[in-house]
Motif scaffolding. Structure first.
Motif, PDB file in Angstrom:
ATOM      1  N   GLN A 184       1.799   6.343  -7.058  1.00 18.73           N
ATOM      2  CA  GLN A 184       0.717   7.237  -7.455  1.00 18.73           C
ATOM      3  C   GLN A 184       1.095   8.696  -7.242  1.00 18.73           C
ATOM      4  O   GLN A 184       0.839   9.551  -8.095  1.00 18.73           O
ATOM      5  CB  GLN A 184      -0.555   6.892  -6.663  1.00 18.73           C
ATOM      6  CG  GLN A 184      -1.155   5.544  -7.059  1.00 18.73           C
ATOM      7  CD  GLN A 184      -2.341   5.183  -6.181  1.00 18.73           C
ATOM      8  OE1 GLN A 184      -2.691   5.890  -5.209  1.00 18.73           O
ATOM      9  NE2 GLN A 184      -2.979   4.050  -6.501  1.00 18.73           N
ATOM     10  N   ASP A 185       1.707   8.971  -6.123  1.00 17.31           N
ATOM     11  CA  ASP A 185       2.126  10.361  -5.860  1.00 17.31           C
ATOM     12  C   ASP A 185       3.169  10.821  -6.881  1.00 17.31           C
ATOM     13  O   ASP A 185       3.158  11.967  -7.334  1.00 17.31           O
ATOM     14  CB  ASP A 185       2.688  10.473  -4.445  1.00 17.31           C
ATOM     15  CG  ASP A 185       1.609  10.307  -3.380  1.00 17.31           C
ATOM     16  OD1 ASP A 185       0.402  10.442  -3.734  1.00 17.31           O
ATOM     17  OD2 ASP A 185       1.960  10.058  -2.226  1.00 17.31           O
ATOM     18  N   LYS A 196       0.815  -1.204   0.000  1.00 17.15           N
ATOM     19  CA  LYS A 196       0.000   0.000   0.000  1.00 17.15           C
ATOM     20  C   LYS A 196       0.858   1.267   0.000  1.00 17.15           C
ATOM     21  O   LYS A 196       0.596   2.232  -0.733  1.00 17.15           O
ATOM     22  CB  LYS A 196      -0.936  -0.001   1.215  1.00 17.15           C
ATOM     23  CG  LYS A 196      -2.034  -1.032   1.113  1.00 17.15           C
ATOM     24  CD  LYS A 196      -2.945  -0.972   2.356  1.00 17.15           C
ATOM     25  CE  LYS A 196      -4.084  -1.981   2.255  1.00 17.15           C
ATOM     26  NZ  LYS A 196      -4.969  -1.931   3.442  1.00 17.15           N
ATOM     27  N   LYS A 211       1.132   3.932  -3.096  1.00 19.55           N
ATOM     28  CA  LYS A 211       0.830   5.343  -2.860  1.00 19.55           C
ATOM     29  C   LYS A 211       1.983   6.210  -3.331  1.00 19.55           C
ATOM     30  O   LYS A 211       1.793   7.294  -3.933  1.00 19.55           O
ATOM     31  CB  LYS A 211       0.554   5.584  -1.381  1.00 19.55           C
ATOM     32  CG  LYS A 211       0.082   7.010  -1.086  1.00 19.55           C
ATOM     33  CD  LYS A 211      -0.287   7.168   0.373  1.00 19.55           C
ATOM     34  CE  LYS A 211      -0.838   8.560   0.619  1.00 19.55           C
ATOM     35  NZ  LYS A 211       0.014   9.618   0.166  1.00 19.55           N
TER      36      LYS A 211
END
Length: 348
Positions: free
Chosen positions: A31-32, A24, A28
């Motif tokens: 994605q960031d 996770k 993230k």
């Protein structure tokens, strides 16, 4: 008993919950990173578009300014050629004006000199006519009442031709002083036509009746004449008419000559007037041409000044646009380098 531990090391094992948590966190982070990459790419593209649009506008302006500068330089060259052509034309017309003025003044000076001579000739006949005017009448015709009256002058023939000899010494001196070659020649011709036969007849009679050079009259004894060693100039080698000259005949003869000389004066004055009128017309025409040339040159000068002013303004604007284009290029290269670095950092 052996103290050495034998066997292979076992691979680390992770708890499934820890693995899920790690996944996770990693997702993230990815994605960031993509979100930040998207933002960087959008920002860079926005800057690039804005910079390139500005640069394109500046380039368009520079192209337009270049074309306008070329036209301005052509106008400058055309107006310079125009002024040079007007200068050549002005010089040519001015030279023609100067040449025509010199020609006119030369002819006028020669005619004025000739007119002075003719007027002097006419003045002699005016003086002679005034002296030989028949008294008691204003009509100077041979058939007038006083045509048989005598004039205070004799017509004489000498080595110089026919001439007038006045009774009054002062009058004779004044006539001799005023006499010109032209008048002397005219008098010789006119008097020869009118009085030559009378003088020849007188000479023939004297030769027939003279004794030792003196005339003999019936019943009269000639008086002795004293001999002159040097006779006066006015009496040397002369044969004159017997007694006084017929006033009407002499005055008519002089009138004809006066008319001829008056015609010569009038003709020359008329010619001088025609020359003056022609010169004035030519001078006005040439001066008008010079005015037109000057006006055309002034228009060329105005066009030249306007073109120079336009060129200076366009050059100044072009310099500003060149500086602006250079600044846009510098900003573009610097920002694009930063963008590439950030993208590489985010990707790798």
């Amino acid at each position: 008993m052996s103290l050495v531990k034998t066997g292979t090391s076992a691979a680390p094992t992770f708890d499934e919950k820890s693995m899920e948590k790690a996944r996770k966190i990693l997702n993230k982070m990815i994605q960031d990173s993509y979100a930040e990459l998207d933002n960087v790419i959008v920002e860079c593209k926005a800057f690039e578009n804005m910079n390139r649009i500005s640069y394109g506008q500046v380039s368009t302006d520079l192209n337009r300014l270049g074309a306008e500068l070329a036209r301005a330089e052509k106008e400058i060259a055309d107006n310079q050629n125009c002024m040079a052509a007007q200068d050549r034309e002005y010089k040519s017309v001015s030279g023609t004006l100067s040449q025509e003025r010199s020609s006119y003044e030369g002819i006028r000076a020669a005619n004025q000199q000739d007119l002075t001579v003719k007027k002097n000739d006419l003045a002699v006949f005016n003086f002679i006519m005034d002296i030989t005017k028949c008294k008691g009448t204003t009509l100077l015709l041979q058939s007038s009442v006083s045509s048989n009256s005598s004039a205070p002058v004799q017509v004489c023939s000498s080595d110089h031709g026919f001439e007038l000899t006045f009774d009054d010494v002062a009058t004779q001196a004044k006539v001799e002083q005023m006499m010109t070659p032209g008048v002397r020649k005219a008098l010789d011709s006119a008097l020869g036509l009118g009085f030559a036969s009378k003088i020849k007849a007188l000479a023939f009679a004297e030769e027939a009746t003279s004794v030792d050079g003196s005339r003999v009259q019936s019943g009269v004894t000639p008086k002795p004449t004293p001999v002159r060693e040097s006779p006066p100039q006015s009496m040397q080698w002369k044969k004159c008419t017997d007694g006084k000259v017929n006033c009407g005949l002499l005055h008519d003869t002089m009138s004809l000559q006066w008319g001829k000389f008056k015609d010569l004066v009038d003709e020359l004055e008329a010619e001088m007037d025609r020359n003056k009128d022609a010169w004035q017309a030519l001078k006005e025409d040439l001066n008008e041409q010079l005015d037109v040339i000057s006006s055309q040159k002034a228009e060329c000068q105005t066009g030249f000044d306007t073109a120079v002013g336009t060129k200076n303004a366009l050059t100044s604007e072009s310099d500003e646009k060149t500086v602006q284009a250079r600044e846009l290029t510098v900003d573009y290269e610097r920002e694009m380098a930063v963008c590439h670095a950030r993208v590489e950092e985010l990707l790798y």
